[in-house]
Design a protein around this motif. Structure first.
Motif, mmCIF file in Angstrom:
data_model
loop_
_atom_site.group_PDB
_atom_site.id
_atom_site.type_symbol
_atom_site.label_atom_id
_atom_site.label_comp_id
_atom_site.label_asym_id
_atom_site.label_seq_id
_atom_site.Cartn_x
_atom_site.Cartn_y
_atom_site.Cartn_z
ATOM 1 N N THR B 31 3.484 13.399 -4.876
ATOM 2 C CA THR B 31 4.428 12.792 -4.243
ATOM 3 C C THR B 31 4.745 11.548 -5.608
ATOM 4 O O THR B 31 4.442 11.646 -6.898
ATOM 5 N N ILE B 45 8.063 10.041 1.974
ATOM 6 C CA ILE B 45 7.149 9.572 1.446
ATOM 7 C C ILE B 45 7.254 8.667 -0.226
ATOM 8 O O ILE B 45 6.175 7.603 -0.299
ATOM 9 N N TYR B 48 7.886 4.517 0.558
ATOM 10 C CA TYR B 48 6.936 3.843 0.650
ATOM 11 C C TYR B 48 5.687 3.715 -0.369
ATOM 12 O O TYR B 48 5.498 2.170 -0.482
ATOM 13 N N ASP B 89 5.002 4.971 10.892
ATOM 14 C CA ASP B 89 4.048 4.189 10.930
ATOM 15 C C ASP B 89 4.173 3.764 9.976
ATOM 16 O O ASP B 89 3.574 4.204 8.604
ATOM 17 N N LEU B 92 1.623 3.664 6.642
ATOM 18 C CA LEU B 92 1.828 4.456 5.627
ATOM 19 C C LEU B 92 1.951 3.122 4.168
ATOM 20 O O LEU B 92 2.208 3.817 2.889
ATOM 21 N N LYS B 96 -2.095 1.465 1.831
ATOM 22 C CA LYS B 96 -1.670 1.282 0.193
ATOM 23 C C LYS B 96 -2.569 0.248 -0.792
ATOM 24 O O LYS B 96 -2.575 -0.019 -1.043
#
Lengths: 140, 191
Positions: B31, B45, B48, B89, B92, B96
């Protein structure tokens, strides 16, 4: 005659191309500072001299949060006149030098304007973290 | 003749240099790496991760979690309103943050597992214990999408807004916002 006329225009275009249409940052700040930075003696490894010109590390300072977590702040300076995109990632280590798993350790993409000075910071994932490493990657 | 032989090799080498040794074959990526896909019509991703990173740094620096009478603070993840055009969602983002809070030792999150809650209530009943500690804070927020267009160019900005609410006082004791902006005409690979 025609060439003579075109010369200034060509020069202007060439200047724009070389400068990358870059705009630089002017700034002002209070001369007599109340806050004192606790600078960290750093150790650097430069493998990309070009990135080092665009995203130059000026200095690193650290502080503790009220909750006892180590916080580091790195001052970056773009020594060129053009905007630059880069990516950075902080890694944290415990008192035994073991890397601490950090859920938010993904690389963060950022940008720095020409001649801009910018701060990036990170906070230790837990109070046991004593050391850190910042990785900078060119994103151009 | 020699040039004819060398030409394909030079072309191949040039192509390799230009592509930066990138491959289109399936391979594992991290990522936030150099090959990340940047979409204009959805939250990636790395967006986020960027928002969570910002929120955690800000929240832990504020020291607000250290102000509870009996640390670590108990936090319940509340509703994150999705005001974007896509189905997302929100775990995500919130997962974290809750993992980072837990790892920091500054807070624990209230379980959402039905079985764990059932066992805890059974334990309370059997041992005649007092009711469980209520959460000190709730974490709520909103994700907002703003789209601007100029010709074929599209600029989309996602605003991740988060609030930590003090349940005793009914006040917001911390708020954070991170804007992630992307601009272009189409999705791209790379930074």
């Amino acid at each position: 005659m025609k060439i003579k006329n075109l010369f200034p225009v060509a020069c202007a275009v060439a200047t724009l191309v070389v400068a990358g249409c870059g705009t630089t940052v002017n700034s002002v700040e209070n001369a007599q500072k109340d806050g004192q930075r606790t600078m960290v003696t750093d150790q650097r490894v430069v493998t990309d001299p070009s990135l080092n010109r665009h995203v130059n590390v000026v200095g690193v300072n650290s502080a503790m949060t009220p909750g006892g977590l180590l916080r580091v702040q790195v001052e970056l300076l773009n020594r060129t006149r053009s905007i630059h995109h880069f990516s950075y990632k902080f890694e944290w280590f415990d008192m035994n030098g073991m890397q601490v798993n950090n859920v938010i350790s993904a690389s963060i993409t950022d940008q720095i304007e020409g001649k801009e000075s910018k701060m990036i910071s990170s906070i230790a994932p837990n109070p046991g973290c004593k050391d850190f490493r910042l990785k900078l990657i060119d994103a151009e | 003749m020699k040039i004819k032989i060398l030409l394909p090799l030079i072309t191949a080498a040039g192509a390799a240099l230009l592509t930066g040794c990138a491959t289109t074959d399936a391979h594992y990526v991290q990522t936030g790496d150099r090959e990340q896909v940047i979409s204009l019509n959805q939250i990636n991703i790395q967006d986020y991760a960027n928002a969570a990173n910002n929120a955690v740094n800000d929240l832990l620096t504020s020291g607000v979690l250290d102000k509870v009478a009996n640390p670590p603070a108990v936090v319940e993840i509340s509703r994150i309103i999705n005001n974007t055009s896509q189905q997302i969602d929100t775990d995500l983002l919130t997962k974290k943050i809750s993992i980072a809070m837990l790892h920091s030792g500054k807070a624990v999150t209230k379980t959402v597992d039905a079985k764990a809650t059932g066992y805890q209530q059974e334990n309370e009943f059997l041992n005649d214990q007092k009711a469980t500690r209520l959460p000190d804070f709730t974490l709520s927020g909103k994700i907002i999408e703003t789209v601007d267009r100029a010709g074929n160019t599209r600029r989309v900005t996602y605003s991740f807004q988060l609030s930590l609410n003090d349940n005793k006082m009914g006040t917001q004791v911390w708020e954070g916002e991170k804007e992630v902006g992307k601009q272009g005409t189409r999705a791209a690979v790379g930074f």
